[in-house]
Design a protein around this motif. Structure first.
Motif, mmCIF file in Angstrom:
data_model
loop_
_atom_site.group_PDB
_atom_site.id
_atom_site.type_symbol
_atom_site.label_atom_id
_atom_site.label_comp_id
_atom_site.label_asym_id
_atom_site.label_seq_id
_atom_site.Cartn_x
_atom_site.Cartn_y
_atom_site.Cartn_z
ATOM 1 N N GLU A 74 6.221 4.601 4.644
ATOM 2 C CA GLU A 74 6.644 4.476 5.954
ATOM 3 C C GLU A 74 7.889 3.486 5.772
ATOM 4 N N GLU A 108 0.588 3.688 2.103
ATOM 5 C CA GLU A 108 1.100 3.844 3.530
ATOM 6 C C GLU A 108 2.136 3.050 4.088
ATOM 7 N N ASN A 109 2.310 1.866 3.769
ATOM 8 C CA ASN A 109 3.462 0.887 3.980
ATOM 9 C C ASN A 109 4.572 1.041 3.129
ATOM 10 N N LYS A 150 5.391 7.096 10.673
ATOM 11 C CA LYS A 150 4.403 6.348 10.281
ATOM 12 C C LYS A 150 2.786 7.098 10.890
ATOM 13 N N PRO A 151 3.102 7.393 12.053
ATOM 14 C CA PRO A 151 1.463 7.888 12.561
ATOM 15 C C PRO A 151 1.149 9.105 11.701
ATOM 16 N N GLU A 181 -4.071 -5.817 9.300
ATOM 17 C CA GLU A 181 -2.924 -5.262 9.778
ATOM 18 C C GLU A 181 -2.918 -5.050 11.054
ATOM 19 N N LEU A 197 -2.981 10.743 5.380
ATOM 20 C CA LEU A 197 -3.864 9.918 4.410
ATOM 21 C C LEU A 197 -5.302 9.735 4.853
ATOM 22 N N LYS A 198 -5.669 9.351 5.998
ATOM 23 C CA LYS A 198 -6.979 9.463 6.449
ATOM 24 C C LYS A 198 -7.706 10.720 6.489
ATOM 25 N N THR A 223 0.975 -1.236 0.011
ATOM 26 C CA THR A 223 0.039 -0.091 0.182
ATOM 27 C C THR A 223 0.989 1.269 -0.032
ATOM 28 N N GLN A 263 -0.264 7.949 8.464
ATOM 29 C CA GLN A 263 -1.638 7.539 8.381
ATOM 30 C C GLN A 263 -2.488 8.603 8.852
ATOM 31 N N TYR A 264 -2.375 9.567 9.474
ATOM 32 C CA TYR A 264 -3.083 10.773 10.164
ATOM 33 C C TYR A 264 -3.529 11.504 8.642
#
Length: 338
Positions: free
Chosen positions: A151, A147-148, A310-311, A299, A317-318, A145, A314-315
């Motif tokens: 990161e 995200e992954n 990483k956090p 996941e 992208l959300k 993905t 995530q933040y």
């Protein structure tokens, strides 16, 4: 989380010729082609007549021809001819869906909404074509993905193990300061006080450098960027643009730009095989991760203070997936060993 209100790289410019090119981006089947003047266009890869992939057709003058009944479409998807039809063509249901497309920095960029974006342009890669800088590109497909992948690329602490000796070595860690910020559509980590990096890549590309500042950035919708600045005016910028093709499948486009004190051809000769090796190592670990996530059907991540960006990835992208603007700012300084 597919974010549609941004420009994505569809392919490199040299990959799009007169022959129709069928691709998936954000799970959308598309056909790309060039007109007789070389201008690129993109349509939904589905003829509105009998749902045949338009990418299986051909170009006739400026028109894309469906191979089933010969319907002809222009760059805007407007049906210009239906062979055998005697009456005037007026029904808009005969038109194919078109998408905004631009050519910039030797890439074809697509906006995956049918509405023309307002005041929006594709990402501009820094330093490309600037005096004193040299650049090269490559691309790689990976089962993961955005995200992954982002990161992974921006995580300094995996380099001691996945890229042992190539980027860092576990036995030569040093304590450094990291300044982390997040604002707007970007999160950034600035690594200070690092006295060079122990791996082969940096010994070859930054000979004689003692002091180093490295910066990791994530920029919406899918850009991961590493920048290295040294005490003797060397600079290396690696920008990865991840285009989601479909679920758990991305295409990574890398733009590597550098300035150093030796001929650029020598820098490329040294850098290309080393970066390609590092990319293959990352691809292997990411696809191993994806396979295990699929095996467990979830996941399940544990975050610690050294999982620096990483956090924030995530933040961001959300927020973007929910069409929300980030009005908050974040700033923190920590110590880690890398």
């Amino acid at each position: 989380m597919h974010i549609t209100n941004y420009w994505y790289i569809a392919c490199q410019s040299h990959q799009l010729k007169r022959k129709p090119l069928g691709i998936n981006i954000l799970g959308i089947p598309l056909v790309l082609f060039r007109d007789t003047h070389g201008k690129p266009a993109a349509l939904l890869d589905r003829c509105p007549h009998r749902n045949i992939p338009l990418s299986q057709g051909w170009l006739e003058n400026n028109y894309l021809v469906c191979k089933y009944h010969g319907w002809k479409f222009d760059q805007q998807g407007i049906c210009q001819e239906i062979p055998g039809l005697c009456s005037q063509l007026t029904d808009t249901k005969c038109n194919a869906t078109s998408y905004p497309l631009l050519e910039q920095d030797n890439f074809i960029w697509i906006y995956c909404q049918t509405e023309q974006p307002l005041d929006s342009q594709p990402y501009k890669f820094p330093y490309v074509n600037q005096p004193g800088f040299s650049s090269f590109t490559w691309q790689m497909q990976c089962q993961t993905t955005v995200e992954n992948a982002a990161e992974n690329f921006l995580d300094a602490t995996h380099t001691h193990f996945v890229h042992t000796g190539l980027i860092r070595q576990n036995i030569q860690r040093q304590e450094i300061t990291v300044k982390i910020t997040r604002q707007g559509d970007m999160a950034e980590a600035v690594y200070l006080d690092e006295k060079g990096i122990s791996g082969l890549i940096y010994k070859l590309l930054t000979p004689g450098c003692q002091n180093l500042v490295s910066i990791g950035r994530f920029i919406l919708p899918s850009i991961a960027q590493l920048e290295y600045c040294t005490n003797n005016n060397h600079k290396l910028l690696i920008s990865l643009f991840f285009t989601p093709l479909e679920k758990n499948l991305i295409q990574a486009y890398a733009v590597i730009t550098f300035r150093w004190n030796l001929p650029s051809w020598l820098g490329k000769l040294i850098a290309k095989p080393l970066f390609w090796l590092a990319a293959k190592q990352d691809k292997n670990i990411l696809e191993l991760q994806t396979a295990n996530i699929n095996k467990f059907q979830e996941e399940k991540f544990t975050l610690t203070e050294i999982d620096i960006l990483k956090p924030h990835i995530q933040y961001l992208l959300k927020k973007a997936a929910n069409n929300q603007q980030d009005s908050e700012t974040f700033a923190k300084t920590i110590k880690i060993k890398i």
